[in-house]
Structure formats: C-alpha cells, structure tokens
Design an enzyme around this catalytic site. Sequence first.
Site, PDB file in Angstrom:
ATOM      1  N   GLY A  79      -2.961   7.941   3.523  1.00  0.00           N
ATOM      2  CA  GLY A  79      -2.996   8.112   4.987  1.00  0.00           C
ATOM      3  C   GLY A  79      -0.997   8.213   5.304  1.00  0.00           C
ATOM      4  O   GLY A  79      -0.682   7.793   5.084  1.00  0.00           O
ATOM      5  N   ARG A 143      -6.543  12.372  -0.855  1.00  0.00           N
ATOM      6  CA  ARG A 143      -6.229  10.861  -1.098  1.00  0.00           C
ATOM      7  C   ARG A 143      -7.313  10.594  -2.969  1.00  0.00           C
ATOM      8  O   ARG A 143      -7.851   9.594  -3.204  1.00  0.00           O
ATOM      9  CB  ARG A 143      -7.570  10.113  -0.520  1.00  0.00           C
ATOM     10  N   ASP A 174      -3.838   0.399  -3.138  1.00  0.00           N
ATOM     11  CA  ASP A 174      -4.696   1.337  -3.796  1.00  0.00           C
ATOM     12  C   ASP A 174      -3.991   2.478  -5.103  1.00  0.00           C
ATOM     13  O   ASP A 174      -4.119   2.542  -6.162  1.00  0.00           O
ATOM     14  CB  ASP A 174      -6.318   2.471  -3.368  1.00  0.00           C
ATOM     15  N   LYS A 200       4.182   2.122   0.889  1.00  0.00           N
ATOM     16  CA  LYS A 200       3.564   3.183   2.402  1.00  0.00           C
ATOM     17  C   LYS A 200       2.173   2.738   2.553  1.00  0.00           C
ATOM     18  O   LYS A 200       1.451   2.357   2.183  1.00  0.00           O
ATOM     19  CB  LYS A 200       3.860   4.458   2.128  1.00  0.00           C
ATOM     20  N   THR A 201       2.223   1.936   4.078  1.00  0.00           N
ATOM     21  CA  THR A 201       0.919   2.263   5.487  1.00  0.00           C
ATOM     22  C   THR A 201       1.131   1.264   5.936  1.00  0.00           C
ATOM     23  O   THR A 201       1.717   0.895   6.238  1.00  0.00           O
ATOM     24  CB  THR A 201      -0.076   1.166   4.980  1.00  0.00           C
ATOM     25  N   ASP A 203      -0.850   0.311   7.825  1.00  0.00           N
ATOM     26  CA  ASP A 203      -1.851  -0.891   7.700  1.00  0.00           C
ATOM     27  C   ASP A 203      -1.233  -2.619   7.960  1.00  0.00           C
ATOM     28  O   ASP A 203      -1.145  -3.329   8.238  1.00  0.00           O
ATOM     29  CB  ASP A 203      -2.841  -0.984   6.872  1.00  0.00           C
TER      30      ASP A 203
HETATM   31  P1  FBP Z   1      -3.614   3.879   3.342  1.00  0.00           P
HETATM   32  O1  FBP Z   1      -3.724   2.676   3.286  1.00  0.00           O
HETATM   33  O2  FBP Z   1      -3.972   5.595   2.572  1.00  0.00           O
HETATM   34  O3  FBP Z   1      -1.784   4.308   3.835  1.00  0.00           O
HETATM   35  O4  FBP Z   1      -4.248   5.049   4.904  1.00  0.00           O
HETATM   36  C1  FBP Z   1      -3.917   4.190   6.339  1.00  0.00           C
HETATM   37  C2  FBP Z   1      -4.819   4.797   7.300  1.00  0.00           C
HETATM   38  O5  FBP Z   1      -4.318   4.837   8.238  1.00  0.00           O
HETATM   39  C3  FBP Z   1      -5.879   3.614   7.310  1.00  0.00           C
HETATM   40  O6  FBP Z   1      -5.066   2.664   9.116  1.00  0.00           O
HETATM   41  C4  FBP Z   1      -7.094   4.091   8.151  1.00  0.00           C
HETATM   42  O7  FBP Z   1      -8.467   2.990   8.175  1.00  0.00           O
HETATM   43  C5  FBP Z   1      -7.483   5.124   7.135  1.00  0.00           C
HETATM   44  O8  FBP Z   1      -5.786   5.647   7.067  1.00  0.00           O
HETATM   45  C6  FBP Z   1      -8.044   6.583   7.860  1.00  0.00           C
HETATM   46  O9  FBP Z   1      -8.323   7.499   6.844  1.00  0.00           O
HETATM   47  P2  FBP Z   1      -8.029   9.116   7.141  1.00  0.00           P
HETATM   48  O10 FBP Z   1      -6.516   9.591   7.170  1.00  0.00           O
HETATM   49  O11 FBP Z   1      -8.675   9.225   5.466  1.00  0.00           O
HETATM   50  O12 FBP Z   1      -9.209   9.361   8.107  1.00  0.00           O
END
Ligand code: FBP
Length: 551
Positions: A79, A143, A174, A200-201, A203
């Site tokens: 993400g 991803r 991951d 990175k994230t 979250d």
């Molecule tokens: P990462 O863990 O890859 O940084 O992604 C975070 C995130 O924004 C989460 O908060 C959310 O649940 C998910 O990605 C949403 O995924 P997508 O971008 O595939 O809709």
Amino acid sequence: MMNISALQKERAKYQPKLPKSLKGDFILVEGEKTRSVADQDEIASLFPHTYGMPVINFIEGTQPRNFDPVNVGVILSGGQAPGGHNVISGIFDGVKRIHPNSRVFGFLGGPGGLVKHEYIELNAGIVDEYRNTGGFDIIGSGRTKLEEHAQFDKGLQIIKDLGLNALIVIGGDDSNTNACVLAEYYAANKADVRVIGCPKTIDGDLKNEMIEASFGFDTATKVYSELIGNIQRDANSAKKYWHFIKLMGRSASHIGLECALKTQPNITLISEEVAEKKETLDKIVEYMAEVIANRAEHGENFGVALIPEGLVEFVPEMKILIGELNDLLAEGTKTAEIFQNVKKSYRLEWVAEKISRESAVVFKSLPPGIANQLTLDRDPHGNVQVSLIETEKLLGEMVKAKLDEMKKDDKYVGKFSTQYHFFGYEGRCAAPSNFDADYCYSLGYTAAVLAASGKTGYMSSVRSLTAPAGEWIAGGVPITMMLNMEKRHGHMKPVIQKALVDLKGAPYRYFISKRGEWALNTSYVYPGPIQYFGPTEVCDLTTETLKLEQA
Ligand code: FBP
C-alpha cells in the site's frame, strides 16, 4: 513536465534534512551479534547466511572512503505511504554521492516488475519531479509476493543484466520478510547482490526496538486527524449526528490511537484492548451505547467514534471464525477450489457447514453483507481484506438496536442518527509532512550507504526520531532479528513480528487516563491541515505516539 499545483512547485524546493553522520564522511560501527525476537533455533536454521549479523550504526568520521559506483534496483511494495518518493530521492542522492557513475533502476508496479523484468532507469530529471510529493506513481507499487525460487531466479537474471549491486525493497512487514528471504537465497547461491529493506506503512505496525516508526504513519495520521477535527467541529455545530469513523490500519490500532491523542473524540475503540479483555461484539456495543446515553442525558445527541479497521479480527469469537475461514479458503486448498464453484446464493450456508459449530453460530448471526465480506478473496499474503469489512455500519446498526432496547427500559432518552465514514485512501498519498519528508529521505540515503558498504539482509534504520533530524542515528538492523514463526496460508512461516498497540505503553496508558473525560465532555481538538511552511512548532511536529513513547 507534469501539471503541478502552486504548493507542489514551492514544496519541490524543500531540501530534506539528513542526520549529521551522513552529511560528510562516516564510519560504519558494528555492534554485538543479534538473535531473532522469538523461535531462535528455527529462524537460525532457515537463515544460515544472514542470521545473527550485528546492528550497524553510521557515525561521523574523518577518513574519506572510496567507493566504486553502486547500481541499485528499487521496488515499492504494498500500500502507498506518504514519503515513498523521498526514499527514492534519498537513495538516488546517496548513491550519486558515493560515486557519480552510480545508477538507479526502478522496477515497475511493485515486486512483480522484478520478475517480469519491467523497469526504468531513474535519472535526475525524473527524480527531481517527484521530490517531496506523495504517492508511489514514480514507478508504481504492487502486492505480488516474492516467495518462489523461480521468481528469485527470474529476478536474478535482470539483476545480472543490469549489473545491479543491490536491490532495495520499500515495504511493510510482509514485503520486508520477503526481502529477508531473498537476501538469504541470493547469499546461499553466491549471487553477488545485496538486498536491503526500508520500513514503510501508514499502519505503524512495522516497529520495534530498532525501528521506531514506519514511514507514512506521521503524514497519514495528520491527514485523518485534520478530517476528524473538521467532523468534530461539524458535529458540535449541528449537534444532531453521531459520526462513526472507521480508520485504516489493517490489524493494529496505532492509527486510531494516534488520531485519538490528536483530536480527543468521544469514543475510540482499540482492537488490542478488545482482544486482551476478550470482549464480545455485544460488550463493545454496550460500551458505545452507554457513552451515547450518558451524553444524551446532558442533552448532547452527537459525538464522534473512531473504529479501527481490523477490530472484528480481535473480537475473540470473530478471531476464531476468521482463522477457520482463512484455513478453509486458503489459496491452493481443495476447499477453496470447491468454494469457488459453489452457487453464490448457497455459499454462506456451505461455509457454515464446514466450520466449527461455535463459529457457525457467530457466522450466521452476522448481517449477510458482513458474512459475505469475510469470505471474499484474501490478499496475496493470505489475510482477510479488512478494509472491505464495513465494521462502522455493523456497529452502527447494533448500537441502534441496543439504544432502542434501553429506551424501552427508560435507560436512554436521546435521539440517535448516524453518519458513516471510512478514512484510509485519503491519507496514503498525501504530500509528506516535514517529518516524513526528512525521515524518508534519510531512510533512502541510509539504504544507499548500506548497499555501498556491501551489507545484505538489513533494514535501513533511522532512530532517535523525536530529536532534531541532524541528531538522528542512521544505520542498519538485520531483518532476521525481527522474525518469528507464524501460521500463514495454513503453514508455519518465518515472518516479521507485527507490532500491535502495546497496552503497557505510554501512548495507550495516557489515552485510557483521558478517555472517560473525552467520552462525556466535548473536549475536541481541531488539528487543522498539515503545515509545510511556517514556525517549526507547527511544521516539524512528530506524532503524539513517538512523543509519549520517547518522553
Ligand atoms: P501496507 O501494509 O502494504 O502498507 O498497506 C496498508 C494498507 O493501507 C492497510 O491499512 C489497508 O488495510 C490496506 O493497505 C488496503 O489495501 P489495498 O491498498 O490493497 O486496498
């Protein structure tokens, strides 16, 4: 040239700050041998070439070091998170300073670009266009999970063709786990290429003793807090709605907690607390209804509730149910294949027959829309896609039913109208705050220096983040140090341990000392938009989480 806004034009001139140790000549200092956070014997046997390496710090030095040119490939994984472009500009400037003939290649669309051999060379013109901007659009993200040897070998072909000395993977837990596996594989096969990760994230769940924060968390929480503040002001003006706001963050509640600390809403649910207290959905609803009823008694039929995206996974009965569904529908299993061929109208019944009796009861008690969402496709890492579950509406409906019951017993006298929101994508590509602009640039620069120093299996680490940027400590942490064994796709795998909200930690403890007061009163704080220009007290704020953790 892209069309750019007035702010973007001015912001492009911002020169991100670097730790002092990286500004001039530096010395690489190695610490003690390290151990994984758990399951040491198993992790050591799975990573014989990269286990136990020391933590590295770069300190200011006087001896200039001569490096050869260093060619790196960069991957943005998972993400989006604000600041990704600055990681890349930090890498670019880092390798160019190491040697002007160094080159940077960006693999397109995430890890898949490495396997499919899709890339571009990043030159100064391209990098300059993206400095201090949000988004991952410079090379795109994806991803695709890198876990098959065939993928690693395919990647190695292009690595050799381009003459890359290092691959830098910018990703979450991951993706960095994958980077660690890749580093081990290339080391075991004597492939002359290093693999470095960057945390990175949005979250905020990729953090530990050595990684104080993942990048993007600062900016994203500032954007959400601005929006929450605006909604609080609207709620307090109109005095007629309860706003139920779901916040992204996958499993962990760091985003919700940080936004609560910044804005002081009436209700904030923390998934980790729900799990610790083994709260049922009913118990959570009771708590929310009680806060709403107490405010109604004071004539306040409005409020704001923050709900973490991953909440349902932490409610014990839901966690068991989701675990069973994950196993039942794990990619590549016979049952998942059969499920795909079951008639849509019969799927929920089919699932209920295949899981334990207790879970079937919970599954059947859910509104069909929510039950359906739980059976939807997993992400490539085998996780339920929690952002698709409409927890805010589930809770809204259940709270309404509870308040109706309370009304009958004369325990509630108010009016209850809801507005629902989900904040996630709004914050992931915002222009990075000064903090994220500096932090990301420093992470990228550090990754370049680690690569040039011949290190592999390390995550770029920049620490002491509440100090001014010049005093930050740059270095590298062996990724194996962060690994433990967990069940994924029905099998035990080595993965980076996710950092959930620490219920003994200062940010949570501060929050619980205040939440009673915030629940009853209208103590809202309105943080306003991120400021990029102006006094440092406004522009260079770190997160409340970091402030409390490092106080
Ligand atoms: P990462 O863990 O890859 O940084 O992604 C975070 C995130 O924004 C989460 O908060 C959310 O649940 C998910 O990605 C949403 O995924 P997508 O971008 O595939 O809709």
